[in-house]
Design a protein around this motif. Structure first.
Motif, short mmCIF file in Angstrom:
data_model
loop_
_atom_site.label_atom_id
_atom_site.label_comp_id
_atom_site.label_asym_id
_atom_site.label_seq_id
_atom_site.Cartn_x
_atom_site.Cartn_y
_atom_site.Cartn_z
N GLU A 136 0.81 -1.19 0.00
CA GLU A 136 0.00 0.00 0.00
C GLU A 136 0.86 1.26 0.00
O GLU A 136 0.56 2.21 -0.69
N VAL A 137 1.93 1.26 0.80
CA VAL A 137 2.81 2.41 0.85
C VAL A 137 3.47 2.61 -0.51
O VAL A 137 3.58 3.73 -1.01
N SER A 138 3.88 1.53 -1.12
CA SER A 138 4.51 1.61 -2.44
C SER A 138 3.58 2.23 -3.47
O SER A 138 3.99 3.08 -4.26
N ALA A 139 2.32 1.84 -3.44
CA ALA A 139 1.35 2.41 -4.37
C ALA A 139 1.15 3.90 -4.11
O ALA A 139 1.04 4.70 -5.06
N LEU A 140 1.10 4.29 -2.85
CA LEU A 140 0.97 5.71 -2.52
C LEU A 140 2.18 6.51 -2.99
O LEU A 140 2.05 7.60 -3.54
N LEU A 141 3.36 5.94 -2.78
CA LEU A 141 4.57 6.62 -3.23
C LEU A 141 4.56 6.76 -4.75
O LEU A 141 4.91 7.82 -5.28
N ASP A 142 4.15 5.71 -5.45
CA ASP A 142 4.07 5.80 -6.91
C ASP A 142 3.16 6.95 -7.33
O ASP A 142 3.50 7.73 -8.21
N THR A 143 2.03 7.08 -6.67
CA THR A 143 1.05 8.12 -7.01
C THR A 143 1.58 9.52 -6.73
O THR A 143 1.45 10.41 -7.57
N PHE A 144 2.18 9.72 -5.57
CA PHE A 144 2.56 11.07 -5.16
C PHE A 144 3.95 11.50 -5.60
O PHE A 144 4.23 12.69 -5.73
N VAL A 145 4.84 10.55 -5.83
CA VAL A 145 6.19 10.90 -6.24
C VAL A 145 6.30 11.03 -7.76
O VAL A 145 7.10 11.82 -8.27
N ALA A 146 5.47 10.32 -8.50
CA ALA A 146 5.53 10.37 -9.96
C ALA A 146 5.45 11.79 -10.53
O ALA A 146 6.25 12.12 -11.42
N PRO A 147 4.56 12.66 -10.04
CA PRO A 147 4.54 14.02 -10.59
C PRO A 147 5.83 14.79 -10.32
O PRO A 147 6.25 15.60 -11.16
N LEU A 148 6.48 14.54 -9.19
CA LEU A 148 7.75 15.19 -8.90
C LEU A 148 8.83 14.72 -9.87
O LEU A 148 9.61 15.52 -10.39
N ALA A 149 8.85 13.42 -10.10
CA ALA A 149 9.83 12.86 -11.03
C ALA A 149 9.56 13.36 -12.45
O ALA A 149 10.49 13.73 -13.17
N ALA A 150 8.30 13.40 -12.85
CA ALA A 150 7.94 13.86 -14.19
C ALA A 150 8.30 15.33 -14.39
O ALA A 150 8.64 15.74 -15.50
N ILE A 192 11.50 6.88 -1.91
CA ILE A 192 11.26 8.11 -2.66
C ILE A 192 12.44 8.35 -3.61
O ILE A 192 12.25 8.63 -4.80
N ALA A 193 13.66 8.21 -3.10
CA ALA A 193 14.85 8.44 -3.91
C ALA A 193 14.89 7.51 -5.12
O ALA A 193 15.27 7.93 -6.22
N ARG A 194 14.48 6.26 -4.95
CA ARG A 194 14.46 5.31 -6.07
C ARG A 194 13.49 5.72 -7.17
O ARG A 194 13.67 5.38 -8.32
N ARG A 195 12.46 6.48 -6.82
CA ARG A 195 11.47 6.90 -7.79
C ARG A 195 11.83 8.22 -8.48
O ARG A 195 11.16 8.65 -9.40
N MET A 196 12.86 8.86 -7.99
CA MET A 196 13.28 10.15 -8.54
C MET A 196 14.45 9.97 -9.49
O MET A 196 15.17 8.98 -9.40
N PRO A 197 14.66 10.95 -10.39
CA PRO A 197 15.82 10.85 -11.28
C PRO A 197 17.12 10.85 -10.49
O PRO A 197 17.20 11.42 -9.39
N ALA A 198 18.14 10.22 -11.06
CA ALA A 198 19.46 10.19 -10.41
C ALA A 198 19.92 11.62 -10.14
O ALA A 198 19.70 12.52 -10.96
N GLY A 199 20.52 11.82 -8.99
CA GLY A 199 21.03 13.13 -8.64
C GLY A 199 20.06 14.02 -7.88
O GLY A 199 20.44 15.09 -7.42
N THR A 200 18.81 13.58 -7.74
CA THR A 200 17.84 14.36 -6.98
C THR A 200 18.27 14.39 -5.51
O THR A 200 18.64 13.37 -4.94
N VAL A 201 18.23 15.56 -4.92
CA VAL A 201 18.63 15.73 -3.51
C VAL A 201 17.38 15.66 -2.63
O VAL A 201 16.39 16.33 -2.91
N LEU A 202 17.44 14.85 -1.58
CA LEU A 202 16.36 14.79 -0.60
C LEU A 202 16.83 15.52 0.65
O LEU A 202 17.89 15.23 1.19
N LEU A 203 16.03 16.48 1.10
CA LEU A 203 16.35 17.23 2.31
C LEU A 203 15.40 16.80 3.42
O LEU A 203 14.19 16.94 3.31
N ASP A 204 15.97 16.29 4.51
CA ASP A 204 15.19 15.87 5.66
C ASP A 204 15.16 17.01 6.67
O ASP A 204 16.21 17.42 7.16
#
Length: 74
Positions: free
Chosen positions: A1-15, A35-47
Motif C-alpha cells: 500500500e505504501v509503495s502504491a501511494l509513493l508511486d502516485t505522489f512521487v511520480a509528478p515530482l519525477a515527471a 522516494i529516492a528510487r522513484r526520482m531521477p538520479a542526482g535528486t537531492v532529498l532534504l530531511d
C-alpha cells in the motif's frame, strides 16, 4: 500500500524533473530511500526533521518550558 501511494505522489515530482525534494514531515525519513528510487538520479532529498526538532528544543528552553530530560540535550 505504501509503495502504491509513493508511486502516485512521487511520480509528478519525477515527471517535473524536480532536482530537490524536501521531506517536510516526520514520517518521510522512513520512506526516503523508496522516494529516492522513484526520482531521477542526482535528486537531492532534504530531511527537515532534525533541524525542526533542534529549533523546537531551543524555543522550549528559551521559554523555560523544556522538561528535565530535554535539558540534558541543550
Amino acid at each position: 500500500e505504501v509503495s502504491a501511494l509513493l508511486d502516485t505522489f512521487v511520480a509528478p515530482l519525477a515527471a517535473a524533473a524536480a532536482d530537490v525534494v524536501v521531506l517536510g514531515c516526520t514520517h518521510y525519513p522512513w520512506v526516503a530511500e523508496a522516494i529516492a528510487r522513484r526520482m531521477p538520479a542526482g535528486t537531492v532529498l532534504l530531511d527537515t526533521g532534525e533541524p525542526v526538532a533542534r529549533q523546537l528544543e531551543r524555543l522550549l528552553a528559551a521559554g523555560n518550558i523544556l522538561g528535565e530530560i530535554g535539558r540534558a540535550h541543550v
